[in-house]
Write a protein that holds these residues in place. Structure first.
Motif, mmCIF file in Angstrom:
data_model
loop_
_atom_site.group_PDB
_atom_site.id
_atom_site.type_symbol
_atom_site.label_atom_id
_atom_site.label_comp_id
_atom_site.label_asym_id
_atom_site.label_seq_id
_atom_site.Cartn_x
_atom_site.Cartn_y
_atom_site.Cartn_z
ATOM 1 N N THR A 142 1.022 -1.369 0.012
ATOM 2 C CA THR A 142 -0.060 0.190 0.027
ATOM 3 C C THR A 142 1.008 1.141 -0.231
ATOM 4 N N ARG A 167 -0.298 6.135 11.860
ATOM 5 C CA ARG A 167 1.087 5.484 12.157
ATOM 6 C C ARG A 167 1.216 3.783 12.129
ATOM 7 N N SER A 168 0.077 3.287 11.337
ATOM 8 C CA SER A 168 0.295 1.768 11.444
ATOM 9 C C SER A 168 1.566 1.231 10.721
ATOM 10 N N ILE A 170 1.592 -1.269 8.507
ATOM 11 C CA ILE A 170 1.530 -1.434 7.094
ATOM 12 C C ILE A 170 1.347 -0.214 6.332
ATOM 13 N N HIS A 190 -1.123 11.017 14.549
ATOM 14 C CA HIS A 190 -1.919 9.801 15.177
ATOM 15 C C HIS A 190 -3.105 10.256 16.142
ATOM 16 N N SER A 191 -3.503 9.143 16.897
ATOM 17 C CA SER A 191 -4.922 9.727 17.544
ATOM 18 C C SER A 191 -4.478 10.555 18.821
ATOM 19 N N VAL A 210 -6.508 6.300 8.284
ATOM 20 C CA VAL A 210 -7.223 6.166 9.656
ATOM 21 C C VAL A 210 -8.136 5.148 9.799
ATOM 22 N N GLY A 211 -8.854 4.980 8.899
ATOM 23 C CA GLY A 211 -10.178 4.198 9.045
ATOM 24 C C GLY A 211 -11.461 4.690 9.622
ATOM 25 N N VAL A 230 -6.474 6.871 1.828
ATOM 26 C CA VAL A 230 -6.193 5.384 2.120
ATOM 27 C C VAL A 230 -7.333 4.726 2.674
ATOM 28 N N GLY A 231 -8.111 5.353 3.187
ATOM 29 C CA GLY A 231 -8.984 4.707 4.105
ATOM 30 C C GLY A 231 -10.022 3.950 3.246
ATOM 31 N N THR A 232 -10.589 2.894 4.013
ATOM 32 C CA THR A 232 -11.741 2.110 3.252
ATOM 33 C C THR A 232 -12.516 1.693 4.541
ATOM 34 N N GLY A 263 -6.717 1.492 -3.358
ATOM 35 C CA GLY A 263 -7.014 0.104 -3.372
ATOM 36 C C GLY A 263 -6.238 -0.583 -4.560
ATOM 37 N N THR A 266 -2.532 -1.279 -4.429
ATOM 38 C CA THR A 266 -2.123 -2.292 -3.345
ATOM 39 C C THR A 266 -1.760 -3.308 -4.196
#
Ligand code: NAP
Length: 280
Positions: A142, A167-168, A170, A190-191, A210-211, A230-232, A263, A266
């Motif tokens: 990704t 900041r994951s 992946i 980040h959060s 973030v999601g 990036v969020g899905t 998407g 990736t």
């Protein structure tokens, strides 16, 4: 003025065609057909869809794809033994373990068992370490796709202020490192970040992973910025990004849609990593 749309679907299609040609050539020149084995554990519907899509994409470019599907109660030891076996199998160039794994299995132990040279997801600590020090390596798909999309705009990354929200391991961390290696000035949020909006508004390049559906509205975006969503998140069977597209499109210079942005990239990068493993 409305932003230019970064069409990930069209860009990924071009990349897939290039991979298809290179796969044919690899077979002609060296008799090698790239092979990817995907391990799926359990019956998570989203994971099943992702794995099926990966298989379909492999087939479309001439990469051999094999799915090994285990029940969710499989032991960690059985899974590890299978990975050791695949590490030794010369017809398997790439190994991917679909995440998330059931709770009784330690994901990091499983990922660490994959031969780093077959680690098409780029999650093995050896590959992560190489990414940190800027050595050529298998990069997480990704993050690699995001960089590709930014470069497709023709905008120079060097010297730009890139803000990455999330900041994951992946997405957020690898894409921040990759932007840093391309000489952007990178801020990772980040959060617990304070004044998120003020920071985001300084971004020439804004990457949001973030999601949280549509939580970044137009007020977070600098005029003319390159914006990568990036969020899905699936809500009532509809797919949402992290960015309120209708607002952001009036502020950004370039923006990715959801779906049809990150998407498809990736999967294209997964194919590219598999081909690379077969070539080296
Ligand atoms: P993740 O592991 O859950 O990480 C989310 C990150 O967002 C965390 O770092 C978290 O901060 C941060 N965050 C949460 N709330 C925040 C807030 N209010 N303000 C600022 N930061 C906040 O997620 P992920 O795996 O990176 O995935 C992120 C999104 O991308 C998801 O929607 C996922 O489905 C999507 N995704 C898409 C693709 C694709 O191919 N299209 C691939 C991968 C992921 P903390 O670290 O402080 O908790």
């Amino acid at each position: 003025m409305k932003a230019n749309i970064i069409d990930g679907k069209a860009i990924a299609k071009k990349i897939r065609e290039d991979i298809r040609q290179k796969t044919i050539k690899l077979k002609e020149d060296r008799g090698i057909i790239p092979g990817l084995t995907v391990i799926l554990v359990g019956d998570d519907p989203a994971s099943q869809i992702y794995v099926r899509n990966k298989e379909k994409s492999c087939r479309s470019v001439g990469i051999n794809s094999n799915i090994i599907h285990y029940d969710s109660n499989i032991s960690q030891d059985t899974l590890l033994k299978k990975i050791y076996e695949l590490n030794e199998d010369e017809d398997v160039h790439g190994i991917l373990v679909q995440l998330p794994l059931p709770k009784h299995i330690k994901s990091q132990i499983v990922l660490n068992a994959i031969d780093p040279q077959k680690d098409v997801d780029g999650f093995h600590p050896v590959n992560v370490g190489k990414l940190v020090i800027g050595e050529k390596t298998l990069e997480p798909c990704t993050a690699k796709g995001i960089i590709y999309l930014i470069e497709e705009t023709g905008i120079e990354i060097e010297g730009k202020h890139a803000v990455v929200i999330g900041r994951s391991n992946i997405v957020g961390k690898p894409v921040s490192l990759m932007l840093l290696h391309k000489n952007a000035t990178v801020t990772m949020c980040h959060s617990k970040t304070e004044d998120l909006k003020d920071i985001a508004r300084q971004a020439d390049i804004l990457v949001v992973a973030v999601g949280n559906p549509e939580f970044i509205d137009g007020s977070y975006i600098k005029e003319g910025a390159v914006v990568i969503d990036v969020g899905t998140s699936r809500v009532n069977n509809k797919l949402y990004g992290d960015i309120k597209f209708e607002e952001a499109v009036n502020k950004a210079g370039w923006i990715t849609p959801v779906p049809g942005g990150v998407g498809p990239m990736t999967i294209a990068m997964l194919l590219e990593n598999t081909l690379y493993c077969a070539q080296t």
